[in-house]
Design an enzyme around this catalytic site. Structure first.
Site, short mmCIF file in Angstrom:
data_model
loop_
_atom_site.label_atom_id
_atom_site.label_comp_id
_atom_site.label_asym_id
_atom_site.label_seq_id
_atom_site.Cartn_x
_atom_site.Cartn_y
_atom_site.Cartn_z
N SER A 180 0.82 -1.21 0.00
CA SER A 180 0.00 0.00 0.00
C SER A 180 0.86 1.26 0.00
O SER A 180 1.84 1.36 0.74
CB SER A 180 -0.89 -0.02 1.24
OG SER A 180 -1.72 1.12 1.26
N SER A 197 6.26 10.86 5.13
CA SER A 197 5.17 11.36 5.96
C SER A 197 4.08 11.89 5.04
O SER A 197 3.78 13.07 5.00
CB SER A 197 5.69 12.48 6.87
OG SER A 197 4.61 13.09 7.52
N GLY A 218 0.94 11.00 5.13
CA GLY A 218 -0.26 11.34 5.92
C GLY A 218 -1.55 10.88 5.27
O GLY A 218 -2.59 11.52 5.41
N LEU A 219 -1.47 9.75 4.57
CA LEU A 219 -2.66 9.13 3.95
C LEU A 219 -3.41 10.08 3.01
O LEU A 219 -4.65 10.11 3.01
CB LEU A 219 -3.60 8.56 5.02
CG LEU A 219 -3.02 7.50 5.96
CD1 LEU A 219 -4.11 6.93 6.87
CD2 LEU A 219 -2.36 6.36 5.19
N CYS A 270 -0.48 3.30 10.62
CA CYS A 270 0.20 4.43 9.97
C CYS A 270 0.77 5.37 11.03
O CYS A 270 0.04 5.86 11.88
CB CYS A 270 -0.77 5.19 9.07
SG CYS A 270 0.04 6.59 8.25
N ASN A 308 4.19 -2.33 8.91
CA ASN A 308 4.14 -0.98 8.39
C ASN A 308 5.49 -0.32 8.73
O ASN A 308 6.38 -0.97 9.28
CB ASN A 308 2.96 -0.22 9.01
CG ASN A 308 2.43 0.87 8.07
OD1 ASN A 308 3.22 1.57 7.43
ND2 ASN A 308 1.13 1.00 7.99
N GLY A 328 8.51 -5.39 4.30
CA GLY A 328 9.57 -4.62 4.93
C GLY A 328 10.93 -4.92 4.35
O GLY A 328 11.46 -6.01 4.52
C1 LIG Z 1 5.72 6.62 0.28
C2 LIG Z 1 5.06 5.57 1.10
C3 LIG Z 1 3.67 5.60 1.30
C4 LIG Z 1 3.05 4.62 2.07
N1 LIG Z 1 1.70 4.65 2.22
C5 LIG Z 1 1.07 3.66 2.92
C6 LIG Z 1 -0.34 3.63 3.02
O1 LIG Z 1 -1.07 4.46 2.47
N2 LIG Z 1 -0.90 2.61 3.75
C7 LIG Z 1 -0.15 1.62 4.35
O2 LIG Z 1 -0.72 0.72 4.97
N3 LIG Z 1 1.20 1.63 4.23
C8 LIG Z 1 1.82 2.62 3.54
N4 LIG Z 1 3.19 2.60 3.41
C9 LIG Z 1 3.96 1.52 4.07
C10 LIG Z 1 4.27 0.39 3.10
O3 LIG Z 1 3.09 -0.22 2.60
C11 LIG Z 1 5.14 -0.69 3.78
O4 LIG Z 1 4.43 -1.26 4.86
C12 LIG Z 1 6.45 -0.12 4.33
O5 LIG Z 1 6.98 0.86 3.45
C13 LIG Z 1 7.51 -1.19 4.57
O6 LIG Z 1 7.84 -1.86 3.38
P1 LIG Z 1 9.15 -1.48 2.50
O7 LIG Z 1 10.33 -1.46 3.42
O8 LIG Z 1 9.21 -2.55 1.43
O9 LIG Z 1 8.87 -0.12 1.92
C14 LIG Z 1 3.83 3.58 2.66
C15 LIG Z 1 5.21 3.54 2.44
C16 LIG Z 1 5.83 4.51 1.68
C17 LIG Z 1 7.33 4.43 1.46
#
Ligand SMILES: Cc1cc2nc3c(=O)[nH]c(=O)nc-3n(C[C@H](O)[C@H](O)[C@H](O)COP(=O)(O)O)c2cc1C
Length: 306
Positions: free
Chosen positions: A21, A70, A72-73, A130, A192, A244
């Site tokens: 996401s 950041s 912020g959804l 989040c 997350n 992650g």
């Molecule tokens: C730019 C950005 C936006 C994200 N937005 C969301 C989100 O809207 N909802 C959510 O559940 N996680 C969000 N995440 C978290 C990711 O889904 C994921 O859980 C987290 O980045 C860890 O995985 P990674 O190390 O592969 O990035 C976001 C991450 C990033 C980098």
């Protein structure tokens, strides 16, 4: 059935690789780079009841082996999501998981009611993790009572599988995971981002407009693996989706060995848009090389000696 096929509870995936996401939108832009139907699934950017503008800039900062965000959804709200994105998601040809978040229980309830009748949605991911929002994020996700009662409130509203996305910032992730399962969760997604912060020492200001941000990328992989392993050890019958720090196939395989049935690739996509496909290919090669009958057999196959 293909060797790569796996199941997360009742959700069947053609391979174990979803996109996380917030890192892929709904896939519109990436669909111009590759065939989205090659993915195991897409987890959409978290949608809320009302549109959200998101947090003040700057929202991104690169860190050693990772990044802070950041956002912020920021999203257009459920009304626009259903009208604009569902027709696109209807044709993607892979599993569709819609991520939702809210400030209060009623927001989550309304979101589930709106999504329930939509056929192309295979599961709903409940984002109570989040770090970049004041209400409903970590305030919910670090309280076992709140997580259990939220999931229990949503459970009767839909027959769709409910996946609960957990925060690594909770003291005891197994306690939160068990609470989600007691409430009726079908799967747990971990992790997350971790709450982080950076400072510009020359200007003596935070690097991020919101001060705090979520850390992701290779830097968090060891934390994520520890959380997946902890959850799988505590709840061996509950499917886990590992998230992650996945930046190559071996990272996804490590998540699966630790106990994940499937994985989500997140910020690694920003560096390499084709990463999810490379990971799928690498898992297939691993199965071949190490004689796994199928990708599903990698789950929990970690050997602990002694
Ligand atoms: C730019 C950005 C936006 C994200 N937005 C969301 C989100 O809207 N909802 C959510 O559940 N996680 C969000 N995440 C978290 C990711 O889904 C994921 O859980 C987290 O980045 C860890 O995985 P990674 O190390 O592969 O990035 C976001 C991450 C990033 C980098």
């Amino acid at each position: 059935m293909s060797k790569l096929a796996v199941s997360v509870g009742s959700v069947r995936l053609k391979n174990p690789v979803l996109v996380a996401s917030g890192c892929f939108g709904v896939g519109r832009e990436y669909g111009e780079l590759f065939d989205l139907s090659l993915l195991g699934g897409i987890v959409t950017k978290t949608v809320t009841r009302e549109p959200r503008a998101g947090n003040p800039a700057p929202r991104l900062w690169e860190t050693p082996s990772g990044m802070l965000n950041s956002i912020g959804l920021a999203n257009p709200g459920i009304e626009v999501f259903i009208e604009k994105e569902i027709p696109f998601l209807n044709d993607v040809g892979c599993a569709v998981v819609v991520s939702i978040a809210g400030k209060v229980f009623e927001d989550f309830e309304e979101l589930v009611r709106r999504l329930d009748p939509i056929e192309c949605i295979d599961a709903i991911e409940i984002n109570v993790s989040c770090p970049n929002v004041k209400e409903g994020g970590l305030a919910f996700g670090t309280s076992p009572e709140t997580v259990e009662s939220l999931v229990a409130t949503l459970r009767p509203l839909t027959a769709k599988p409910l996946w609960v996305k957990l925060t690594p910032d909770a003291t005891d992730i197994a306690l939160i995971g068990r609470s989600a399962v007691n409430g009726g969760a079908d799967a747990l997604c971990a992790i997350n981002t971790l709450t982080g912060m950076e400072i510009d020492v020359g200007r003596r200001v935070p690097r991020i407009g919101n001060i705090f941000a979520g850390l992701s990328g290779p830097a968090i992989r060891p934390v994520a693996l520890a959380k997946v392993f902890t959850l799988h050890s505590a709840l061996p019958d509950i499917p886990i989706v590992g998230i992650g720090g996945i930046s190559e196939a071996g990272d996804a395989i490590a998540h699966m060995l630790a106990g994940a049935s499937a994985v989500q690739v997140g910020s690694g996509i920003f560096r390499s848009p084709h990463l999810p496909l490379e990971v799928i290919r690498g898992i297939a090669e691993y199965c071949e090389f190490f004689d796994f009958a199928g990708a599903r057999d990698i789950t929990g196959a970690l050997i602990i000696e002694g």
